[in-house]
Motif scaffolding. Sequence first.
Motif, PDB file in Angstrom:
ATOM      1  N   TYR A 317       0.837  -1.193   0.000  1.00 24.71           N
ATOM      2  CA  TYR A 317       0.000   0.000   0.000  1.00 24.71           C
ATOM      3  C   TYR A 317       0.876   1.247   0.000  1.00 24.71           C
ATOM      4  O   TYR A 317       1.866   1.327   0.732  1.00 24.71           O
ATOM      5  CB  TYR A 317      -0.898   0.010   1.232  1.00 24.71           C
ATOM      6  N   THR A 318       0.490   2.219  -0.820  1.00 29.37           N
ATOM      7  CA  THR A 318       1.150   3.523  -0.829  1.00 29.37           C
ATOM      8  C   THR A 318       0.309   4.506  -0.038  1.00 29.37           C
ATOM      9  O   THR A 318      -0.896   4.643  -0.281  1.00 29.37           O
ATOM     10  CB  THR A 318       1.326   4.035  -2.267  1.00 29.37           C
ATOM     11  N   LEU A 319       0.954   5.152   0.919  1.00 32.13           N
ATOM     12  CA  LEU A 319       0.281   6.150   1.744  1.00 32.13           C
ATOM     13  C   LEU A 319       0.783   7.532   1.385  1.00 32.13           C
ATOM     14  O   LEU A 319       1.985   7.746   1.221  1.00 32.13           O
ATOM     15  CB  LEU A 319       0.514   5.892   3.226  1.00 32.13           C
ATOM     16  N   THR A 320      -0.139   8.468   1.248  1.00 33.54           N
ATOM     17  CA  THR A 320       0.173   9.877   1.025  1.00 33.54           C
ATOM     18  C   THR A 320      -0.718  10.690   1.973  1.00 33.54           C
ATOM     19  O   THR A 320      -1.458  10.119   2.784  1.00 33.54           O
ATOM     20  CB  THR A 320      -0.104  10.290  -0.430  1.00 33.54           C
ATOM     21  N   ARG A 321      -0.647  12.003   1.862  1.00 35.76           N
ATOM     22  CA  ARG A 321      -1.549  12.841   2.650  1.00 35.76           C
ATOM     23  C   ARG A 321      -2.706  13.366   1.797  1.00 35.76           C
ATOM     24  O   ARG A 321      -3.309  14.377   2.116  1.00 35.76           O
ATOM     25  CB  ARG A 321      -0.770  13.990   3.300  1.00 35.76           C
ATOM     26  N   HIS A 322      -3.025  12.636   0.734  1.00 35.98           N
ATOM     27  CA  HIS A 322      -4.106  13.032  -0.166  1.00 35.98           C
ATOM     28  C   HIS A 322      -5.415  12.378   0.266  1.00 35.98           C
ATOM     29  O   HIS A 322      -6.058  11.663  -0.495  1.00 35.98           O
ATOM     30  CB  HIS A 322      -3.789  12.642  -1.607  1.00 35.98           C
ATOM     31  N   GLY A 323      -5.820  12.607   1.507  1.00 38.27           N
ATOM     32  CA  GLY A 323      -7.058  12.025   1.983  1.00 38.27           C
ATOM     33  C   GLY A 323      -7.267  12.297   3.456  1.00 38.27           C
ATOM     34  O   GLY A 323      -6.532  13.071   4.082  1.00 38.27           O
ATOM     35  N   ASP A 324      -8.279  11.643   4.009  1.00 38.60           N
ATOM     36  CA  ASP A 324      -8.674  11.908   5.397  1.00 38.60           C
ATOM     37  C   ASP A 324      -8.232  10.810   6.362  1.00 38.60           C
ATOM     38  O   ASP A 324      -8.693  10.752   7.497  1.00 38.60           O
ATOM     39  CB  ASP A 324     -10.182  12.114   5.492  1.00 38.60           C
ATOM     40  N   GLY A 325      -7.347   9.931   5.909  1.00 38.18           N
ATOM     41  CA  GLY A 325      -6.909   8.814   6.717  1.00 38.18           C
ATOM     42  C   GLY A 325      -7.607   7.526   6.352  1.00 38.18           C
ATOM     43  O   GLY A 325      -7.092   6.437   6.610  1.00 38.18           O
ATOM     44  N   THR A 326      -8.778   7.606   5.731  1.00 37.11           N
ATOM     45  CA  THR A 326      -9.544   6.430   5.308  1.00 37.11           C
ATOM     46  C   THR A 326      -9.933   6.516   3.842  1.00 37.11           C
ATOM     47  O   THR A 326      -9.806   5.544   3.102  1.00 37.11           O
ATOM     48  CB  THR A 326     -10.817   6.286   6.161  1.00 37.11           C
ATOM     49  N   VAL A 327     -10.410   7.685   3.418  1.00 34.64           N
ATOM     50  CA  VAL A 327     -10.907   7.863   2.050  1.00 34.64           C
ATOM     51  C   VAL A 327      -9.968   8.783   1.281  1.00 34.64           C
ATOM     52  O   VAL A 327      -9.717   9.910   1.713  1.00 34.64           O
ATOM     53  CB  VAL A 327     -12.332   8.449   2.063  1.00 34.64           C
ATOM     54  N   PRO A 328      -9.426   8.329   0.143  1.00 34.58           N
ATOM     55  CA  PRO A 328      -8.596   9.223  -0.681  1.00 34.58           C
ATOM     56  C   PRO A 328      -9.406  10.432  -1.153  1.00 34.58           C
ATOM     57  O   PRO A 328     -10.611  10.340  -1.404  1.00 34.58           O
ATOM     58  CB  PRO A 328      -8.186   8.335  -1.860  1.00 34.58           C
ATOM     59  N   ALA A 329      -8.727  11.561  -1.298  1.00 32.20           N
ATOM     60  CA  ALA A 329      -9.400  12.771  -1.754  1.00 32.20           C
ATOM     61  C   ALA A 329     -10.041  12.573  -3.126  1.00 32.20           C
ATOM     62  O   ALA A 329     -11.134  13.094  -3.390  1.00 32.20           O
ATOM     63  CB  ALA A 329      -8.413  13.941  -1.791  1.00 32.20           C
TER      64      ALA A 329
END
Length: 435
Positions: A317-329
């Motif tokens: 899994y790739t994690l970014t800050r493009h979301g709310d922690g659960t749902v991608p923006a």
Amino acid sequence: MTAPDSASDHVTPYDRCAWGDTQTEQWLACGAHAAELGAFFGAGEYRELARLARAAQRAPLADPALQVLIVPGIMGSQLGLKRPRPLPDDIVWLDPIDIQHGRLAALRLPQSAPVVPLGAVLYSYLRLKLRLRAHGFAAELHDYDWRQAVTVSGRALAARLAGGARCALVAHSMGGLIARAALALPGTARVERVILLGTPNCGSFAAVQALRGTYAVVRKVARLAGQASAESLAEQIFSTFPSLYDLLPTGKCSPRSDFLDAATWPRAGPRPRAALLAAARATQRLLAAPDGRFAAVMGVGEETVTAAERRGEDFVYTLTRHGDGTVPAVSAALPGARTYCARVAHSDLTRDPLVAAAVADLLARGSTRRLPPGPPAAGRAEARVSDTQLRRTHTRKVDWAALSPDARREFLENLNEPPGLTLRVPAARRRVRRR
């Protein structure tokens, strides 16, 4: 696991504290049962809810004819079994004592026990209801059986919406998909506003992890569950929920991998059920398209899984800050709906005062200046983590009886915690930026 049904006298403290939202509001406003409510919510939460309940009680309704329904997300309604009075209803989700005794098996579908929704989770949704009421809106909570397919829950919501009453919907997370499923059905034309809070319109990788037994919620629940592991819970219980399949990433959320194809999934470890994957393919086609009634609020800036790829017998899994922690923006944004962004985590979208004030604006006039339009500029920092690495987290069993009341509340309130990785801009990109 023990038998999923319960004896009629199997009453836990969590059953006795399963008060309805209307009764709880009345007690909060007048100060009744302060000791019990303070112990249940915690001192700080109790004070805030009591303040909001008094403000809600004083505020006149701006438009008494407009009903506002708050639709919770997945896992946002209590589930359990009805019992004859004077016994309280039997809460299974989320009762840590029942989970320790193996009774989570009562939730498996098809069900052997008559499990029904028993009210929304008050910690998650009571603040929003009270804030909207204080803004002059006649807000109510719509609980439902979140295990069922989005279309099934959508039909139940549509039945409640049928009739002559004017209505608006404020829907959190999967509740937004249920709202869209309801609006695709006849008899819902009187819905005047639809406000989505962190709705996974093209899915969430949290559903992938839940079916693999690597999602934080599943892993932390397994810490309560006697001898059961997160993998066994995923395989035997969570994988039977059609709702999770409706939340799998599709379209622009996952352009390279088809998570509704069983061949995409690793052969080792928990796997999804082929029949439920096939059933979920039709879901997107059965959702109402956005129109002028729709607005969406997305959470941003939180550590969020925004991509996944198979490597051998793992997903990485790739994690970014493009979301709310659960749902991608990219999933919370809904083309055709006015979109706003808030630096708020997924679970806090229904608890944040600024978001609640923005929702009140959107209900009143269809727009708000309290939140900036979204999405914001995207950062490039990222991290990667595999199923194997996630299976090393949240492995130690919890002795619930040994925890203090504060520790118990903290455990339950933080089920959906991120893995706490350090996100960095990849080296190749840093070099390009320096030129």
